[in-house]
Write an enzyme that holds these catalytic residues in place. Structure first.
Site, PDB file in Angstrom:
ATOM      1  CB  SER A  79     -16.453  31.239  19.881  1.00 35.26           C
ATOM      2  OG  SER A  79     -16.471  30.646  21.152  1.00 35.26           O
ATOM      3  CE  LYS A  82     -13.875  31.961  22.469  1.00 35.04           C
ATOM      4  NZ  LYS A  82     -13.875  30.484  22.447  1.00 35.04           N
ATOM      5  CE1 TYR A 204     -14.804  33.527  26.029  1.00 36.49           C
ATOM      6  CE2 TYR A 204     -16.333  32.530  27.591  1.00 36.49           C
ATOM      7  CZ  TYR A 204     -15.635  32.491  26.397  1.00 36.49           C
ATOM      8  OH  TYR A 204     -15.786  31.412  25.574  1.00 36.49           O
ATOM      9  CE1 TYR A 256     -15.331  27.026  19.325  1.00 34.00           C
ATOM     10  CE2 TYR A 256     -16.980  26.084  17.840  1.00 34.00           C
ATOM     11  CZ  TYR A 256     -16.592  27.074  18.734  1.00 34.00           C
ATOM     12  OH  TYR A 256     -17.447  28.088  19.039  1.00 34.00           O
ATOM     13  CB  VAL A 274     -21.789  27.212  20.527  1.00 33.61           C
ATOM     14  CG1 VAL A 274     -20.492  26.426  20.556  1.00 33.61           C
ATOM     15  CG2 VAL A 274     -21.854  28.240  21.640  1.00 33.61           C
TER      16      VAL A 274
END
Length: 320
Positions: A79, A82, A204, A256, A274
């Site tokens: 992530s 992103k 993705y 998160y 992660v």
């Protein structure tokens, strides 16, 4: 924990700080945390990563690069990617992006479906999975070779042409991607994806499968410490205003649903993944990346968060 307690001495001015002994001290202090937590075993490929790894790197705007431990071992950034795709989507769509994705912390797990129904397919922010799907859709609509463009972007920011996407990780993501498939279809049902769900998910999964090391990541985030300008090339990657906005979203949404606790402990804009990586930005000063695969129950690296807490406490380099 034993050893010299550098936190007991006041921080030196940045120009006088020698980060090398600080990183060595942090590596020793966090050793009891390394190997604790749980690797992301719901993604089969990531389940194979040894939990006993720890690396950390600091890249400064005045040209210094310091590292310790396994800082040159590549891992799946997940992530963290992103932030790169958000930058690209803002350049492609501008502020219209915020009509399709929000800017608020979710307060829910990063792969939650609950808020999407209540908020009519508008993800709470671009750094949770649902928001990243909308961002991926924007990039797919703006470029015929979206995957190649993303890889070129990351290579340019890190100044490392060897950065690649790991096809095995991407395949592993797809095999385990039931929740992402549900999220993307749900968003599409509200008309907030223009491209086929399969294309959005393929992009993705490949963005999450980018492999980098701590040195690469610290270098690659320097544009966000430098008001949008790439430190090594001088290229204007994004406007100062948008760099500020991205940093703000990282601070409030980047770890998160533990963003409040992370801001309390570390006090920096940051993005975690992660795969065990976390990258943080000290505006106008530096970027710092840390990696240790063992995760807490929110999906953030246990040893990584501890290392960044020690780093900002010792150096005084926090936004607070």
């Amino acid at each position: 924990m034993g050893g010299m307690n550098l936190c007991d001495t006041p921080p030196a001015p940045l120009a006088d700080q020698d980060f090398a002994p600080i990183l060595d001290w942090i590596a020793a202090e966090v050793r009891p945390w390394v190997g604790r937590g749980k690797v992301a075993d719901y993604i089969p490929r990531l389940a194979e990563v040894p939990a006993d790894r720890f690396g950390m790197a600091v890249a400064t705007l005045d040209g210094r690069l310091l590292q310790v431990g396994d800082a040159e071992e590549a891992f799946s950034i997940q992530s963290i990617s992103k932030v790169f795709t958000l930058t690209m989507a803002l350049e492609a769509l501008g502020n219209e992006l915020w009509n399709r994705v929000g800017r608020e912390p979710s307060g829910s797990p990063y792969n939650s479906l609950v808020q999407l129904e209540r908020e009519h397919g508008i993800p709470r922010n671009p750094l949770i999975n649902a928001g990243a799907h909308v961002v991926a859709d924007v990039i797919l609509s703006s470029d015929d070779d979206a995957r190649g463009r993303l890889l070129s972007f990351v290579r340019a920011r890190s100044d490392d042409m060897a950065v690649e996407m790991d096809p095995e990780v991407a395949r592993s993501e797809r095999v385990a991607g039931y929740r992402n498939t549900a999220l993307a279809n749900f968003i599409r049902s509200f008309g907030n994806l223009d491209n086929p769900v399969e294309a959005v998910l393929d992009f993705y999964y490949h963005q999450c499968a980018i492999r980098m090391n701590c040195v690469d990541l610290a270098r690659s985030f320097l544009y966000l410490a430098n008001r949008g300008r790439c430190q090594h090339s001088g290229e204007v990657v994004i406007s100062p205003e948008r760099a500020k906005r991205i940093n703000a979203i990282m601070l409030t949404c980047g770890t998160y649903d533990a963003a409040g606790e992370f801001a309390f402990r570390v006090g920096l804009p940051a993005k975690s993944g992660v795969g065990g990586g976390i990258v943080a930005v000290v505006p106008n000063v530096l970027a710092v990346a840390v990696w240790s695969p063992g995760l807490d129950d929110k999906g953030n690296s246990l040893a990584g968060a501890q290392a960044l807490d020690l780093f900002t406490t010792r150096t005084g380099l926090s936004v607070f």
